[in-house]
Scaffold this active site. Structure first.
Site, mmCIF file in Angstrom:
data_model
loop_
_atom_site.group_PDB
_atom_site.id
_atom_site.type_symbol
_atom_site.label_atom_id
_atom_site.label_comp_id
_atom_site.label_asym_id
_atom_site.label_seq_id
_atom_site.Cartn_x
_atom_site.Cartn_y
_atom_site.Cartn_z
ATOM 1 N N ASP A 1 105.042 122.705 39.136
ATOM 2 C CA ASP A 1 105.389 123.772 40.091
ATOM 3 C C ASP A 1 104.292 124.801 40.299
ATOM 4 O OD1 ASP A 1 108.545 123.397 38.630
ATOM 5 O OD2 ASP A 1 108.082 122.964 40.722
ATOM 6 N N HIS B 1 106.435 123.370 29.560
ATOM 7 C CA HIS B 1 107.266 122.194 29.858
ATOM 8 C C HIS B 1 107.910 121.732 28.554
ATOM 9 C CE1 HIS B 1 108.511 118.292 31.443
ATOM 10 N NE2 HIS B 1 108.292 118.815 32.648
HETATM 11 C C1 SDX Z 1 110.323 121.479 35.967
HETATM 12 O O1 SDX Z 1 112.090 118.516 32.444
HETATM 13 C C2 SDX Z 1 111.371 118.195 33.482
HETATM 14 O O2 SDX Z 1 110.817 117.127 33.556
HETATM 15 C C3 SDX Z 1 111.313 119.230 34.575
HETATM 16 C C4 SDX Z 1 110.316 118.974 35.685
HETATM 17 C C5 SDX Z 1 110.713 117.792 36.514
HETATM 18 O O3 SDX Z 1 109.825 117.172 37.133
HETATM 19 O O4 SDX Z 1 111.941 117.553 36.652
HETATM 20 O O5 SDX Z 1 109.022 118.760 35.160
HETATM 21 C C6 SDX Z 1 110.269 120.159 36.649
HETATM 22 O O6 SDX Z 1 111.394 122.014 35.779
HETATM 23 C C7 SDX Z 1 109.037 122.076 35.448
HETATM 24 C C8 SDX Z 1 109.265 123.421 34.698
HETATM 25 C C9 SDX Z 1 109.382 124.516 35.751
HETATM 26 N N1 SDX Z 1 109.772 125.788 35.133
HETATM 27 C C10 SDX Z 1 108.892 126.788 34.986
HETATM 28 O O7 SDX Z 1 107.702 126.736 35.308
HETATM 29 C C11 SDX Z 1 109.516 128.076 34.418
HETATM 30 C C12 SDX Z 1 108.599 128.649 33.356
HETATM 31 N N2 SDX Z 1 108.587 127.743 32.223
HETATM 32 C C13 SDX Z 1 109.443 128.074 31.111
HETATM 33 O O8 SDX Z 1 110.622 128.737 31.432
HETATM 34 C C14 SDX Z 1 109.548 126.970 30.069
HETATM 35 O O9 SDX Z 1 108.276 126.576 29.787
HETATM 36 C C15 SDX Z 1 110.394 125.747 30.363
HETATM 37 C C16 SDX Z 1 111.760 126.113 30.819
HETATM 38 C C17 SDX Z 1 109.754 124.895 31.385
HETATM 39 C C18 SDX Z 1 110.459 124.940 29.072
HETATM 40 O O10 SDX Z 1 111.219 125.698 28.209
HETATM 41 P P1 SDX Z 1 111.301 125.311 26.672
HETATM 42 O O11 SDX Z 1 110.879 123.922 26.366
HETATM 43 O O12 SDX Z 1 112.665 125.749 26.236
HETATM 44 O O13 SDX Z 1 110.173 126.208 26.076
HETATM 45 P P2 SDX Z 1 110.356 127.061 24.844
HETATM 46 O O14 SDX Z 1 111.282 128.166 25.192
HETATM 47 O O15 SDX Z 1 110.694 126.160 23.686
HETATM 48 O O16 SDX Z 1 108.872 127.658 24.680
HETATM 49 C C19 SDX Z 1 108.208 127.669 23.459
HETATM 50 C C20 SDX Z 1 107.495 129.028 23.405
HETATM 51 C C21 SDX Z 1 108.461 130.210 23.331
HETATM 52 O O17 SDX Z 1 107.767 131.232 22.660
HETATM 53 P P3 SDX Z 1 108.036 131.448 21.035
HETATM 54 O O18 SDX Z 1 109.545 131.668 20.888
HETATM 55 O O19 SDX Z 1 107.554 130.176 20.365
HETATM 56 O O20 SDX Z 1 107.205 132.667 20.672
HETATM 57 O O21 SDX Z 1 106.708 129.234 24.585
HETATM 58 C C22 SDX Z 1 107.217 130.377 25.286
HETATM 59 C C23 SDX Z 1 108.611 130.629 24.771
HETATM 60 O O22 SDX Z 1 108.948 132.006 24.901
HETATM 61 N N3 SDX Z 1 107.204 130.022 26.701
HETATM 62 C C24 SDX Z 1 106.683 130.777 27.657
HETATM 63 C C25 SDX Z 1 106.807 130.040 28.838
HETATM 64 N N4 SDX Z 1 107.410 128.871 28.575
HETATM 65 C C26 SDX Z 1 107.652 128.866 27.254
HETATM 66 N N5 SDX Z 1 106.124 132.029 27.604
HETATM 67 C C27 SDX Z 1 105.684 132.514 28.796
HETATM 68 N N6 SDX Z 1 105.760 131.842 29.971
HETATM 69 C C28 SDX Z 1 106.326 130.629 30.031
HETATM 70 N N7 SDX Z 1 106.405 129.981 31.196
#
Ligand code: SDX
Length: 389
Positions: free
Chosen positions: A328, A271
């Site tokens: 989710d 998140h």
């Molecule tokens: C919702 O904003 C809100 O409030 C949204 C929400 C709402 O109520 O409206 O809460 C609803 O959208 C919840 C999120 C649902 N999406 C998912 O579950 C999809 C999977 N999650 C990711 O795609 C991700 O965590 C996000 C999109 C939710 C957040 O993305 P960020 O903040 O851009 O995360 P990031 O890319 O900065 O992550 C930091 C690190 C990265 O690795 P490094 O580059 O540091 O090595 O964590 C990794 C990312 O690659 N990472 C993940 C991951 N999420 C982040 N690696 C594997 N699986 C994941 N899900």
């Protein structure tokens, strides 16, 4: 992170970033709607009471809630032309695409709300959207399932009638219908608002140009549909089905996630704001356990989700990146147990988020100091060069 720059403070002070509606502390895992902790509202409130709170800023008195509910129930039926329009949409289209289209045309069926000074129009659009979105969603589902759409039954409650209009109210068990309506009410509360998330920010940005509430919410529906946002609840179920297809081997799946080349994400985890547990995920996980443990057989996908969570939270790859289950991760197993197809999961998210979108749109539209959203950019393209060589 590398390449990030600090934007000038003025950027952070645009109206789009200031709100009195929802407070989140991502480090502490705190979520409050108009100051009330989500846990207290989840335990004791109802979706319509929470919708009133988000939109009007205060909890309704008994008379106010009764009048609010009656007004919504009395206006739940769609105009005949709107029913025909929805029935003419491609039945195999994703329900979120059809929902966004139907909501956008509400501005054509009802007076548009471009006049910020006409609070009656704004209140009427607020009421009609809240009253009719469940009816639109149920009609879209019935059409996709090849079932005859059902008209609202004004004698039933808001959530109870949505479940009936969707499934036809013939589960054969009154007790199960009541349990599912209660569970749906709680899920809608937990999804009702979440400050400046992608879809709510979209509603605010579109609304800042004085576009109609219907058009702004339609834009929010399209943003929510993205798999990185609300579309994640559908993606989680598809991920669990994929792992089940691989014999339930969560370790191999997590290894694939950790291999960045694969581009595989652990859907339902991570998140932008919560760097601790998402408080909603805990509530939904408990609800899933209550509902699914009623079944004769353990729910395979729920058991798989529990195992997947356990293994991920024992792995420093995820905990070092502060990746925890979000809203989710567990909601889809409940929707599936209720009989919803995965294609309807994000529609259910939209039904919950509607009062939050409306509250943010009104907060901005009714603020005389609000200005059109115009994000600034950091230009990193080529310096001036001559066309004439
Ligand atoms: C919702 O904003 C809100 O409030 C949204 C929400 C709402 O109520 O409206 O809460 C609803 O959208 C919840 C999120 C649902 N999406 C998912 O579950 C999809 C999977 N999650 C990711 O795609 C991700 O965590 C996000 C999109 C939710 C957040 O993305 P960020 O903040 O851009 O995360 P990031 O890319 O900065 O992550 C930091 C690190 C990265 O690795 P490094 O580059 O540091 O090595 O964590 C990794 C990312 O690659 N990472 C993940 C991951 N999420 C982040 N690696 C594997 N699986 C994941 N899900």
């Amino acid at each position: 992170r590398a390449g990030m720059v600090t934007l000038d403070p003025g950027f952070a002070n645009t109206a789009a970033c200031q709100s009195k509606i929802t407070y989140i502390d991502g480090e502490a895992g705190i979520l409050r709607y108009r100051g009330y902790p989500i846990q207290e509202l989840a335990a004791g409130s109802s979706f319509l009471e929470v919708a009133y709170l988000l939109i009007h800023g205060e909890l309704p008195g008994p008379g106010e809630l009764k009048e609010f509910t009656e007004q919504l129930r009395a206006n739940a039926a769609l105009p005949v032309e709107m029913r025909a329009m929805i029935d003419a949409l491609p039945r195999d289209g994703h329900p979120m695409i059809l929902l966004g289209a139907a909501v956008n045309t509400m501005a054509a069926f009802y007076a548009d709300t471009t006049d910020p000074d006409d609070s009656d129009q704004v209140d009427r659009a607020t009421m009609l959207l809240l009253a009719q979105l469940p009816t639109v969603a149920a009609r879209i589902y019935r059409n996709s399932a090849g079932e005859q759409p059902l008209e609202p039954d004004h004698s039933l409650g808001y959530v109870e009638d949505f479940v009936r209009m969707t499934f036809g109210g013939d589960s054969g068990s009154r007790e199960l219908d009541e349990l599912y309506a209660k569970a749906m009410d709680l899920l809608l509360i937990l999804h009702a608002d979440h400050e400046q998330n992608c879809s709510t920010a979209t509603v605010r940005v579109v609304g800042s140009s004085q576009a109609s509430l219907y058009g702004s919410v339609s834009a929010g529906i399209n943003a929510l549909f993205g798999p990185l946002h609300g579309g994640a609840n559908q993606a989680v179920l598809e991920m669990l089905e994929e792992i089940r297809g691989l014999g339930g081997d969560v370790d191999s799946f997590l290894a694939k996630v950790k291999d960045k080349e694969s581009g595989t994400r652990l859907m339902g985890f991570g998140h932008r704001v919560y760097k601790n547990f998402d408080p909603r995920s805990k509530e939904i996980k408990e609800l899933a356990a209550q509902i699914l443990h009623r079944q004769e057989q353990p729910d395979e996908l729920f058991e798989l989700a529990l195992r997947l969570e356990g293994r991920a939270l024992a792995d420093s790859y995820f905990t070092d990146r502060k990746l925890y289950p979000n809203v989710d991760f567990y909601s889809g197993v409940i929707y599936r147990a209720m009989g919803f197809p995965t294609s309807m999961f994000t529609v259910l998210f939209a039904l919950g988020r509607l009062p939050g979108w409306i509250a943010h749109w009104r907060e901005q539209r009714l603020d005389p100091a609000a200005r059109i959203a115009r994000p600034r950019q950091l230009y990193v393209g080529p310096a001036q060069r001559s066309y004439n060589g």
